[in-house]
Design an enzyme around this catalytic site. Sequence first.
Site, PDB file in Angstrom:
ATOM      1  N   ASP A   1      -6.174   1.178   1.564  1.00  0.00           N
ATOM      2  CA  ASP A   1      -6.358   1.041   2.886  1.00  0.00           C
ATOM      3  C   ASP A   1      -7.789   0.434   3.422  1.00  0.00           C
ATOM      4  OD1 ASP A   1      -7.958   3.316   2.504  1.00  0.00           O
ATOM      5  OD2 ASP A   1      -6.877   4.820   3.670  1.00  0.00           O
TER       6      ASP A   1
ATOM      7  N   LYS B   1       0.827  -1.138  -0.071  1.00  0.00           N
ATOM      8  CA  LYS B   1       0.080   0.085   0.032  1.00  0.00           C
ATOM      9  C   LYS B   1       0.768   1.187  -0.030  1.00  0.00           C
ATOM     10  CE  LYS B   1      -1.177   2.566   3.235  1.00  0.00           C
ATOM     11  NZ  LYS B   1      -1.607   3.184   4.425  1.00  0.00           N
TER      12      LYS B   1
END
Length: 222
Positions: free
Chosen positions: A139, A121
């Site tokens: 997220d 991420k």
Amino acid sequence: MTKKQRYDLAIEYLNEMFPNADTELVHGDTFQLLIAVILSAQCTDKRVNEITPALFEKYPTAEDMSKATPEEIFPYIKSISYPNSKAKYLVNCSKKLMEKFNGIVPSDVDDLQTLQGVGRKTANVIAAIVFHQAKMPVDTHVHRVSRRIGLTTDAKTVRQTEDQLMKNIDKKDVGLLHHQLILLGRYVCKARKPECEKCKLTSVCKNFLTLQRKIKTGENQL
């Protein structure tokens, strides 16, 4: 409603709600953004922004931070989540940047993930924001909101969410949509109590439409 129609309408409404969506992490350059994103794991951007000014004043570059010890970094970040681990991440990440990349944050997501504290991420965030690559950082907000709206189907992991979003989004929309979904999740489609009355996506949101149907048929009273 087809999936394409849902995507098209969702993007249209998100563009109305958050036309200029961008990261809320305050930073001066790519290195500082990288550090801020590492610190933001399981922590709010607001909290990170409260502690980074002093941190970046003391350690503005990878070279500066690489010379510090975790014990020296800790006082600057002690009020955020997992400060002991993150202090080590920041020092080791900075050292790796100096040793392997001459202090320059790399653009390649695989290279980024060799840095301590940087997962997929975080690597995608840097690639998308700084280097304008068509990457979709996922997220908890993006994961949750995408599922609720119906942009994803049976996506159990963030990687599955990422893959489904990338499959259905035009590359030119990826960067902005990432920020829009985060802001929607942060301020409207909240985890515990979504504020649907503030949302323009109710006409396409799978979760909202299902809830309305249950209310009309009395299923919610069972």
